[in-house]
Design a protein around this motif. Structure first.
Motif, PDB file in Angstrom:
ATOM      1  N   PHE A  23       0.453  -1.356   0.498  1.00  0.00           N
ATOM      2  CA  PHE A  23       0.249  -0.072  -0.234  1.00  0.00           C
ATOM      3  C   PHE A  23       0.785   1.470   0.293  1.00  0.00           C
ATOM      4  CE2 PHE A  23      -3.066  -2.868   2.300  1.00  0.00           C
ATOM      5  CZ  PHE A  23      -4.140  -3.377   1.105  1.00  0.00           C
ATOM      6  N   ARG A  42      -6.721   1.305  -4.468  1.00  0.00           N
ATOM      7  CA  ARG A  42      -7.360   2.397  -3.367  1.00  0.00           C
ATOM      8  C   ARG A  42      -9.031   1.161  -2.501  1.00  0.00           C
ATOM      9  NH1 ARG A  42      -8.565   7.063  -6.973  1.00  0.00           N
ATOM     10  NH2 ARG A  42      -9.807   7.378  -4.667  1.00  0.00           N
ATOM     11  N   TRP A  45      -7.557  -1.079   0.010  1.00  0.00           N
ATOM     12  CA  TRP A  45      -6.822  -0.846   0.890  1.00  0.00           C
ATOM     13  C   TRP A  45      -8.025  -0.168   2.122  1.00  0.00           C
ATOM     14  CZ3 TRP A  45      -3.852   1.161   4.348  1.00  0.00           C
ATOM     15  CH2 TRP A  45      -4.093   2.112   5.400  1.00  0.00           C
TER      16      TRP A  45
END
Length: 383
Positions: A23, A42, A45
């Motif tokens: 990440f 994203r 994440w």
């Protein structure tokens, strides 16, 4: 109860430990004008955040949140911005629809939709603005008609952020034929992946396309996918807008500070800082950002329309002016772009912030709200 300092330490430590490895490259990516950046990563994440309990931190525990206090929510957004964590992709669900369902939704709606928002398995978009009803939301012309156990929706929405990747849309539609202005509107939850829904991306000045036109041509949703009673849509929609301008804006201001510091660094590196006019503009930007933060902190927990309108005016005008300042610092070199319309960060900032004073409620409408609801001036004459 965990102290604020302990909470800050825990959030900061977790972000520092987890914005690493696979990440690490996501730091600073995404956000307005840059939603295309590493979009799938994203999402990954954000699901990682969810697994650790760091999505929807302000939601009550019974709805899957941490039940964080107002101060702790501020701390979370500040630390998230400080760490340079990527812009979230589920903002519409987490910050807007989720709190709306907690406030206005039925237990069945909360059970059906809140887990998907918290776990980032269902993405949402907002179906408010229309070609003839942008900031003037009360002029909505999209209609919804009850057909047995379903609503049938017909109309067009525009400037719909991330509609091209959304699974659902919360839609303001007129459900009472012949009704006008705020009356007769309803707040519907509509699936996007169905016949009768067409999404057309809008290419922006920045060359990206995070805004969309959405056409509903006989699209359907279940009869119980209405938040509040039929005709109560205006009240629910205003509740959503109040959440939109809430605590998360303090984290946004940390990002603004980072952008301003970068502009100052650029000015010093290029010698533009030696210009008295540039230094004066930088000083004004610093003072205005401090004022914005002080106002936001003083307004915590106050969701009235006047406060929300003033907050929107403060941050949108400041950010637009930061784009102007960036171009002042760049000088003539800011007027040229690379091959294939390859914009640098400052050009992208300048171009996209033109929209800041329009989306989420235009400056003109915010000033009307302040004039009419706070200063008690006569209402604008409508034709």
């Amino acid at each position: 109860m965990e102290s604020d300092s302990a909470y800050r330490s825990r959030v900061r430590s977790w972000l520092d430990d987890n914005l690493s490895g696979r990440f690490a490259h996501l730091r600073g990516l995404g956000g307005p004008g840059r939603e295309h950046e590493a979009f799938g990563e994203r999402i990954e994440w954000e699901r990682h955040l969810a697994a650790a309990g760091f999505t929807c931190v302000g939601w009550p525990p019974e709805h899957g949140g941490q039940g964080a206090t107002l101060q702790q929510q501020v701390i979370f957004y500040e630390e998230y911005a400080r760490a340079g964590a990527p812009a979230t992709v589920s903002h519409m669900g987490q910050e807007l629809l989720g709190p709306t369902l907690i406030e206005f939704g039925t237990p069945a709606q909360q059970k059906r939709f809140l887990p998907g928002i918290k776990n980032v398995t269902e993405l949402w978009c907002q179906g408010y603005s229309e070609p003839g009803a942008g900031s003037d939301l009360a002029s909505v012309a999209t209609t919804a008609v009850r057909d047995g156990d379903e609503w049938v929706i017909t109309g067009q929405k525009v400037w719909t952020s991330l509609a091209h990747v959304a699974d659902w849309c919360f839609v303001i539609a007129r459900t009472e034929p012949g009704s006008k202005r705020h009356r007769g509107l309803s707040y519907l939850l509509v699936p996007m992946k169905q016949p009768g829904v067409e999404v057309r991306p809008i290419k922006q000045l920045t060359g990206t396309s995070e805004f969309n036109e959405v056409f509903f041509d006989g699209a359907r949703t279940a009869a119980d996918c209405i938040v509040g009673e039929p005709g109560e849509g205006w009240r629910v929609a205003m509740g959503t807008l109040a959440f939109e301008r809430g605590i998360a804006t303090l984290g946004k201001q940390i990002g603004f500070r980072r952008e301003l510091d970068a502009v100052i660094g650029e000015a010093k590196a290029t010698g533009a800082y030696d210009d008295a006019a540039v230094r004066s503009a930088i000083a004004r930007a610093c003072v205005r950002l401090d004022v914005m933060r002080a106002y936001a902190l003083r307004s915590l927990g106050n969701a009235d329309a006047g406060t929300a309108a003033a907050s929107k005016l403060l941050w949108s005008n400041w950010h637009r002016d930061l784009g102007d300042l960036a171009m002042m610092v760049r000088g003539a070199s800011g007027l040229t772009v690379g091959e294939g319309y390859d914009l640098d960060d400052w050009q992208r900032l300048y171009l996209f912030t033109r929209a800041d004073t329009i989306y989420g409620g235009s400056n003109e409408v915010q000033r009307n709200v302040i004039a009419e609801r706070v200063l008690q001036l006569p209402r604008e004459v409508r034709q």
